[in-house]
Design an enzyme around this catalytic site. Structure first.
Site, mmCIF file in Angstrom:
data_model
loop_
_atom_site.group_PDB
_atom_site.id
_atom_site.type_symbol
_atom_site.label_atom_id
_atom_site.label_comp_id
_atom_site.label_asym_id
_atom_site.label_seq_id
_atom_site.Cartn_x
_atom_site.Cartn_y
_atom_site.Cartn_z
ATOM 1 N N GLY A 31 72.666 31.043 48.614
ATOM 2 C CA GLY A 31 71.823 31.174 47.433
ATOM 3 C C GLY A 31 70.375 31.457 47.769
ATOM 4 N N TYR A 32 69.496 31.269 46.762
ATOM 5 C CA TYR A 32 68.096 31.658 46.826
ATOM 6 C C TYR A 32 68.027 33.120 47.299
ATOM 7 C CZ TYR A 32 63.242 30.615 46.265
ATOM 8 O OH TYR A 32 61.961 30.599 45.783
ATOM 9 N N LEU A 33 68.745 33.934 46.547
ATOM 10 C CA LEU A 33 69.009 35.313 46.969
ATOM 11 C C LEU A 33 67.756 36.183 46.925
ATOM 12 C CD1 LEU A 33 72.376 35.760 45.018
ATOM 13 C CD2 LEU A 33 72.042 34.980 47.377
ATOM 14 N N HIS A 37 70.095 39.905 50.619
ATOM 15 C CA HIS A 37 71.437 39.584 50.105
ATOM 16 C C HIS A 37 71.947 40.692 49.188
ATOM 17 C CE1 HIS A 37 69.797 35.369 50.687
ATOM 18 N NE2 HIS A 37 70.918 35.313 51.378
ATOM 19 N N GLY A 147 74.351 39.744 57.229
ATOM 20 C CA GLY A 147 73.106 40.417 57.601
ATOM 21 C C GLY A 147 72.843 40.333 59.100
ATOM 22 N N SER A 186 65.299 33.381 52.964
ATOM 23 C CA SER A 186 65.068 32.353 51.933
ATOM 24 C C SER A 186 64.017 31.364 52.425
ATOM 25 C CB SER A 186 66.369 31.616 51.624
ATOM 26 O OG SER A 186 67.365 32.550 51.271
ATOM 27 N N ARG A 187 63.952 31.150 53.741
ATOM 28 C CA ARG A 187 63.014 30.164 54.288
ATOM 29 C C ARG A 187 61.557 30.650 54.256
ATOM 30 N NH1 ARG A 187 67.672 28.581 57.658
ATOM 31 N NH2 ARG A 187 68.046 26.393 57.235
#
Ligand code: PAF
Length: 291
Positions: A31-33, A37, A147, A186-187
């Site tokens: 998630g936190y696309l 992504h 990825g 995402s980080r």
């Protein structure tokens, strides 16, 4: 697009799709696309009849002192981005659905999981392989998309798939970068404005190493030392976990370019790094053709 939370329900859907002769492309995520992504989802959509995305922040791939609790979450945005990318189903299980009460079975690709990121994050790839194998077993995809930013993860998943004869084709997709070169992750959300500006040093250090290779330098130690010096000169970098030169297919360590490698004719080297910017650990890599 349908959101499915239960394993039995997604299995039934997949069985129905397969009966109709459809192919299934699968994109596992936490998630936190972002655009990285969605590029995987779009490629899956181009190549497969139906696309399933999973969103599950996998607790068993985080170490005790890692960021599981604060890992960013935004299901509404994930939903919209998946829909826009043409995804057909989002598999969104909770922890109970994935691991129940007495989960006992783990899968590990041993040697490859103990180098590079695996050194700093013991158990991480075991957690990744276990959840990915479980997701493959639930979704039974024809193709699965990963990825290249997580290059080591991609190599490990390929090896697990080969070793266990899993009937799925693993597809690696290029890194998507911001305008300044920082690989999307995402980080990146953890970075302050100042850290974000400094974070481009990761990609710059990799490109700098590439430049030295292009100028004819072949001694890995020399290139590595200069690149690390460049990284350490940046005030935002608090630590470097590794800056490695490896075979892109096997992750074998390169001491000198051109001397060893899985395919001497291939002449490609993976340059991969993991660094800490404040409390955030970022990774990046490039593959350099030095033939
Ligand atoms: O790359 C990720 O986001 C995760 O490691 C994966 C493959 C979804 C497994 O949890």
């Amino acid at each position: 697009m349908e959101v499915v939370k239960k394993t039995d329900a997604i299995r039934d859907i997949v069985t129905g799709l397969k009966k109709g002769g459809g192919t299934i492309g699968f994109v596992p995520t936490m998630g936190y696309l972002h655009k990285g992504h969605t590029s995987l989802m779009k490629q899956a959509k181009r190549e497969c009849g139906r696309v399933i995305v999973s969103i599950f922040i996998n607790p068993i791939q985080f170490g005790q002192d890692e960021d599981f609790e604060r890992y960013p979450r935004d299901f509404e945005s994930d939903h919209n981005l998946s829909k826009q990318a043409g995804v057909d189903y989002v598999f969104y299980p909770d922890r109970e659905e994935m691991y129940g009460k007495n989960f006992e079975t783990f899968v590990e690709v041993r040697k490859l999981s103990r180098i590079m990121c695996g050194k700093a994050r013991p158990g991480h790839f075991k957690g990744v392989c276990t959840v990915v194998l479980k997701l493959f077993s639930i979704i039974n995809p024809d193709k699965a998309y990963f990825g290249e930013k997580d290059y080591q993860q991609l190599v490990i998943i390929k090896k697990m798939t080969e070793d266990l004869n899993l009937p799925v084709k693993i597809v690696g997709c290029p890194i998507i970068r911001g305008n300044d070169g920082l690989a999307l992750s995402s980080r990146n959300k953890y970075l302050s404005k100042e850290e974000r500006e400094n974070a481009i040093i990761l990609y710059q250090s990799l490109k700098f190493a590439e430049e030295l290779i292009n100028k004819g330098e072949r001694e890995v130690k020399k290139i590595k030392n200069i690149a690390i010096e460049k990284l350490m000169a940046n005030p935002a970098i608090t630590a470097i976990d590794y800056f490695d030169f490896r075979d892109p297919l096997t992750l074998e360590d390169f001491k000198e370019l051109g001397k060893i490698g899985s395919d001497k004719k291939l002449k490609k080297v993976l340059i991969a790094t993991a660094v800490w910017i404040g409390k955030t650990r970022l990774i990046d890599n490039i593959v350099v053709d030095y033939g």
